[in-house]
Design a protein around this motif. Sequence first.
Motif, PDB file in Angstrom:
ATOM      1  N   MET A   1      20.623-100.412  15.938  1.00 46.30           N
ATOM      2  CA  MET A   1      20.694-101.737  14.738  1.00 46.30           C
ATOM      3  C   MET A   1      20.227-101.481  13.619  1.00 46.30           C
ATOM      4  O   MET A   1      19.120-100.683  13.507  1.00 46.30           O
ATOM      5  CB  MET A   1      19.885-103.432  15.734  1.00 46.30           C
ATOM      6  N   THR A   2      20.627-101.588  12.703  1.00 42.98           N
ATOM      7  CA  THR A   2      20.518-100.838  11.502  1.00 42.98           C
ATOM      8  C   THR A   2      19.830-102.867  10.569  1.00 42.98           C
ATOM      9  O   THR A   2      20.114-103.481  11.108  1.00 42.98           O
ATOM     10  CB  THR A   2      21.528-101.090  10.487  1.00 42.98           C
ATOM     11  N   ASN A   3      18.399-102.220  10.309  1.00 38.91           N
ATOM     12  CA  ASN A   3      17.617-103.493   9.469  1.00 38.91           C
ATOM     13  C   ASN A   3      18.269-103.767   8.463  1.00 38.91           C
ATOM     14  O   ASN A   3      18.768-103.291   7.821  1.00 38.91           O
ATOM     15  CB  ASN A   3      16.655-103.169   9.740  1.00 38.91           C
ATOM     16  N   LYS A   4      18.433-105.200   7.765  1.00 37.49           N
ATOM     17  CA  LYS A   4      19.205-105.913   7.053  1.00 37.49           C
ATOM     18  C   LYS A   4      18.120-106.230   5.824  1.00 37.49           C
ATOM     19  O   LYS A   4      17.438-107.116   6.238  1.00 37.49           O
ATOM     20  CB  LYS A   4      20.553-106.761   7.461  1.00 37.49           C
ATOM     21  N   VAL A   5      18.218-106.290   4.764  1.00 39.27           N
ATOM     22  CA  VAL A   5      18.048-106.565   3.886  1.00 39.27           C
ATOM     23  C   VAL A   5      18.883-107.681   2.399  1.00 39.27           C
ATOM     24  O   VAL A   5      19.619-106.445   2.204  1.00 39.27           O
ATOM     25  CB  VAL A   5      16.983-104.874   3.149  1.00 39.27           C
ATOM     26  N   ALA A   6      17.947-108.239   2.513  1.00 42.70           N
ATOM     27  CA  ALA A   6      19.355-109.516   1.333  1.00 42.70           C
ATOM     28  C   ALA A   6      17.774-109.296   0.201  1.00 42.70           C
ATOM     29  O   ALA A   6      17.326-109.853  -0.109  1.00 42.70           O
ATOM     30  CB  ALA A   6      19.173-111.192   1.712  1.00 42.70           C
ATOM     31  N   VAL A   7      18.461-109.102  -0.987  1.00 42.08           N
ATOM     32  CA  VAL A   7      18.690-109.194  -2.593  1.00 42.08           C
ATOM     33  C   VAL A   7      19.176-109.912  -2.711  1.00 42.08           C
ATOM     34  O   VAL A   7      20.203-110.357  -3.170  1.00 42.08           O
ATOM     35  CB  VAL A   7      17.962-107.375  -3.163  1.00 42.08           C
ATOM     36  N   LEU A   8      18.379-111.299  -3.483  1.00 40.58           N
ATOM     37  CA  LEU A   8      18.837-112.239  -4.838  1.00 40.58           C
ATOM     38  C   LEU A   8      18.390-111.740  -5.750  1.00 40.58           C
ATOM     39  O   LEU A   8      17.493-110.840  -6.827  1.00 40.58           O
ATOM     40  CB  LEU A   8      17.318-113.310  -3.752  1.00 40.58           C
ATOM     41  N   MET A   9      19.438-111.668  -6.748  1.00 40.00           N
ATOM     42  CA  MET A   9      19.873-112.043  -7.932  1.00 40.00           C
ATOM     43  C   MET A   9      20.442-113.027  -8.214  1.00 40.00           C
ATOM     44  O   MET A   9      21.567-113.304  -8.335  1.00 40.00           O
ATOM     45  CB  MET A   9      21.237-110.952  -8.231  1.00 40.00           C
ATOM     46  N   ALA A  10      19.342-113.770  -9.375  1.00 44.16           N
ATOM     47  CA  ALA A  10      19.511-114.904 -10.516  1.00 44.16           C
ATOM     48  C   ALA A  10      19.451-114.309 -11.597  1.00 44.16           C
ATOM     49  O   ALA A  10      18.817-113.595 -12.204  1.00 44.16           O
ATOM     50  CB  ALA A  10      18.172-115.196  -9.760  1.00 44.16           C
ATOM     51  N   GLU A  11      20.171-115.204 -12.422  1.00 45.61           N
ATOM     52  CA  GLU A  11      20.827-114.466 -14.261  1.00 45.61           C
ATOM     53  C   GLU A  11      19.606-114.701 -14.346  1.00 45.61           C
ATOM     54  O   GLU A  11      18.481-115.266 -14.481  1.00 45.61           O
ATOM     55  CB  GLU A  11      21.106-115.620 -14.403  1.00 45.61           C
ATOM     56  N   GLY A  12      18.973-113.222 -15.026  1.00 47.87           N
ATOM     57  CA  GLY A  12      17.668-112.870 -15.950  1.00 47.87           C
ATOM     58  C   GLY A  12      16.969-111.724 -14.379  1.00 47.87           C
ATOM     59  O   GLY A  12      15.892-111.302 -15.137  1.00 47.87           O
ATOM     60  N   TYR A  13      17.000-111.475 -13.689  1.00 42.44           N
ATOM     61  CA  TYR A  13      16.539-110.589 -13.178  1.00 42.44           C
ATOM     62  C   TYR A  13      16.873-108.935 -13.983  1.00 42.44           C
ATOM     63  O   TYR A  13      16.743-109.277 -14.540  1.00 42.44           O
ATOM     64  CB  TYR A  13      17.450-109.865 -11.808  1.00 42.44           C
ATOM     65  N   GLU A  14      14.908-108.738 -13.237  1.00 37.28           N
ATOM     66  CA  GLU A  14      15.294-106.816 -13.575  1.00 37.28           C
ATOM     67  C   GLU A  14      16.001-106.094 -13.151  1.00 37.28           C
ATOM     68  O   GLU A  14      15.464-105.837 -12.013  1.00 37.28           O
ATOM     69  CB  GLU A  14      13.320-106.949 -13.508  1.00 37.28           C
ATOM     70  N   GLU A  15      16.140-105.693 -14.183  1.00 38.00           N
ATOM     71  CA  GLU A  15      17.254-104.398 -13.746  1.00 38.00           C
ATOM     72  C   GLU A  15      16.682-103.008 -13.166  1.00 38.00           C
ATOM     73  O   GLU A  15      17.484-102.564 -12.168  1.00 38.00           O
ATOM     74  CB  GLU A  15      17.909-103.764 -14.849  1.00 38.00           C
ATOM     75  N   GLY A  16      16.301-102.937 -13.453  1.00 44.07           N
ATOM     76  CA  GLY A  16      15.093-101.833 -12.994  1.00 44.07           C
ATOM     77  C   GLY A  16      14.622-101.883 -11.822  1.00 44.07           C
ATOM     78  O   GLY A  16      14.537-101.343 -11.004  1.00 44.07           O
ATOM     79  N   GLU A  17      14.103-103.241 -11.400  1.00 39.66           N
ATOM     80  CA  GLU A  17      13.227-103.510 -10.436  1.00 39.66           C
ATOM     81  C   GLU A  17      13.914-103.368  -9.450  1.00 39.66           C
ATOM     82  O   GLU A  17      14.555-102.978  -8.329  1.00 39.66           O
ATOM     83  CB  GLU A  17      12.589-104.860  -9.731  1.00 39.66           C
ATOM     84  N   THR A  18      15.528-104.277  -9.431  1.00 41.39           N
ATOM     85  CA  THR A  18      16.366-104.761  -8.469  1.00 41.39           C
ATOM     86  C   THR A  18      17.389-103.609  -8.299  1.00 41.39           C
ATOM     87  O   THR A  18      16.909-103.540  -6.962  1.00 41.39           O
ATOM     88  CB  THR A  18      17.531-106.031  -8.989  1.00 41.39           C
ATOM     89  N   LEU A  19      18.104-102.719  -8.590  1.00 46.63           N
ATOM     90  CA  LEU A  19      18.679-101.503  -9.035  1.00 46.63           C
ATOM     91  C   LEU A  19      18.083-100.487  -8.277  1.00 46.63           C
ATOM     92  O   LEU A  19      18.895 -99.839  -7.041  1.00 46.63           O
ATOM     93  CB  LEU A  19      19.431-101.593  -9.808  1.00 46.63           C
ATOM     94  N   THR A  20      17.043-100.276  -8.456  1.00 44.96           N
ATOM     95  CA  THR A  20      16.688 -99.823  -7.384  1.00 44.96           C
ATOM     96  C   THR A  20      15.522 -99.894  -5.967  1.00 44.96           C
ATOM     97  O   THR A  20      16.104 -98.943  -5.288  1.00 44.96           O
ATOM     98  CB  THR A  20      15.054 -98.986  -8.326  1.00 44.96           C
TER      99      THR A  20
END
Length: 184
Positions: A1-20
């Motif tokens: 079973m693969t572990n699942k991670v949910a990354v929340l993207m609210a308006e104004g998210y830090e692009e470099g952090e989130t996408l990395t």
Amino acid sequence: MTNKVAVLMAEGYEEGETLTIVDILRRAGLTCDTFYFGDKLVKGMHGIFVEADKPFGEEVKQYDMIVLPGGRPGGQNLKENPDVIDMVQYFNQNNKYIGAMCSGTVVLSDAKVIEGKQVTGYVGYAEKLIGGIFKDEVVVADQNLVTSQGPATPYPFAYKIAEVFGKDTSGLREKMLYNFAGGK
């Protein structure tokens, strides 16, 4: 079973952090999906629009970890959303992992999930992370929390997340030249 991670993207998210974070977790073999609020096309703090994967809702509860990236006003937008606070509390009550970095860490304090736990956050956040034991370190993992400092730290943060799910990141770090670039 693969572990699942949910990354929340609210308006104004830090692009470099989130996408990395998403990039590294997918490279590590974890299922990592982004969740949006309102529009699927989410505007980051530097005006970059990214299409998120899924709408925020009950499905997030099926994930093993929720991640709150920073950004201005991304972190504040997450903090001001009562559904996000409820979801973070749900993850904490069910001993699921919660990750946060930079301004996303303020959500943890408002959700009251850092009581007596070691945490880190952006410079000057020792006063904002009420109830937590603030550590001036790049990444701090304590119990079900993984926290990190800011825009320069998503690499070690994402590697630590992969490691809490039992992934050996040494090969990935090598392939991504992280060690070559001076990462530890």
